[in-house]
Design an enzyme around this catalytic site. Structure first.
Site, PDB file in Angstrom:
ATOM      1  CG  HIS A  16      -0.319   0.314   2.509  1.00  0.00           C
ATOM      2  ND1 HIS A  16      -0.941   1.045   3.483  1.00  0.00           N
ATOM      3  CD2 HIS A  16       0.893   0.002   3.012  1.00  0.00           C
ATOM      4  CE1 HIS A  16      -0.148   1.160   4.535  1.00  0.00           C
ATOM      5  NE2 HIS A  16       0.959   0.534   4.267  1.00  0.00           N
ATOM      6  CB  CYS A  24       3.735   5.659   4.636  1.00  0.00           C
ATOM      7  SG  CYS A  24       4.518   5.168   6.183  1.00  0.00           S
ATOM      8  CG  HIS A  28       5.340   0.830   2.381  1.00  0.00           C
ATOM      9  ND1 HIS A  28       4.638   1.979   2.043  1.00  0.00           N
ATOM     10  CD2 HIS A  28       4.892   0.463   3.608  1.00  0.00           C
ATOM     11  CE1 HIS A  28       3.831   2.300   3.029  1.00  0.00           C
ATOM     12  NE2 HIS A  28       3.949   1.390   3.992  1.00  0.00           N
ATOM     13  CG  HIS A  30       3.041  -3.349   5.955  1.00  0.00           C
ATOM     14  ND1 HIS A  30       3.943  -2.926   6.891  1.00  0.00           N
ATOM     15  CD2 HIS A  30       2.587  -2.232   5.336  1.00  0.00           C
ATOM     16  CE1 HIS A  30       4.026  -1.617   6.856  1.00  0.00           C
ATOM     17  NE2 HIS A  30       3.205  -1.162   5.912  1.00  0.00           N
ATOM     18  CG  HIS A  64       0.580 -12.109  -2.383  1.00  0.00           C
ATOM     19  ND1 HIS A  64       0.258 -12.932  -1.325  1.00  0.00           N
ATOM     20  CD2 HIS A  64       1.912 -12.184  -2.519  1.00  0.00           C
ATOM     21  CE1 HIS A  64       1.354 -13.491  -0.859  1.00  0.00           C
ATOM     22  NE2 HIS A  64       2.378 -13.045  -1.554  1.00  0.00           N
ATOM     23  CD  GLU A 103       2.169   0.085   9.325  1.00  0.00           C
ATOM     24  OE1 GLU A 103       3.192   0.706   9.680  1.00  0.00           O
ATOM     25  OE2 GLU A 103       1.120   0.634   8.955  1.00  0.00           O
TER      26      GLU A 103
END
Length: 113
Positions: A16, A24, A28, A30, A64, A103
Site C-alpha cells: 500500500h 509512507c 511498500h 507488509h 498479495h 502492520e
C-alpha cells in the site's frame, strides 16, 4: 457469569501507500497478522474450522494486493475497520468483540467492542 473468548488468526501479505505521506507515500509492503475474537454465551458457538475458513475468505481479498485498489486511504486503522465490518456483517448472530490488524510485529490497530 463466565465470559469465554475464541480467536483465530490469519496472515496476509500486501502493499500500500498513504497518499501525501512523507515516508509512507511510496508503495511498500507488509506481512499483516489479522486476529478475530468472539464471545461465547453458552456451549459451542461456532466450529473453529468454519471460523477459520470465513476469515481466510475475507483476508484473501487483501493478500498479495495493492490495498489502495480496495481502500482509498489504506491506513492500518482503515484496514482494521474494513475487516471488522465484514466479519460483523457475516456473523450477525455472534458478537465480534475484537479485531486487530498488525502492520508489523510491534505496530497494530485494534477495534474493541
Amino acid at each position: 457469569m463466565i465470559r469465554m473468548i475464541l480467536g483465530v488468526s490469519e496472515i496476509f501479505d500486501s502493499a500500500h501507500f498513504l497518499p501525501n505521506h512523507p515516508k509512507c507515500g511510496r508503495i511498500h509492503g507488509h506481512t499483516r497478522l489479522k486476529s478475530r475474537w468472539r464471545e461465547l454465551r453458552n456451549g459451542m458457538m461456532i466450529d473453529f474450522g468454519d471460523l477459520k475458513a470465513m476469515l481466510k475468505d475475507i483476508v484473501a481479498k487483501f493478500d498479495h494486493r495493492l490495498i489502495n485498489e480496495l481502500i482509498e486511504n489504506p491506513t492500518c486503522e482503515n484496514i482494521c475497520s474494513a475487516i471488522f465490518n465484514e466479519i460483523k456483517d457475516r456473523l450477525k448472530d455472534l458478537k465480534v468483540v475484537r479485531v486487530r490488524v498488525y502492520e508489523n510485529l510491534d505496530k497494530w490497530a485494534e477495534i474493541r467492542v
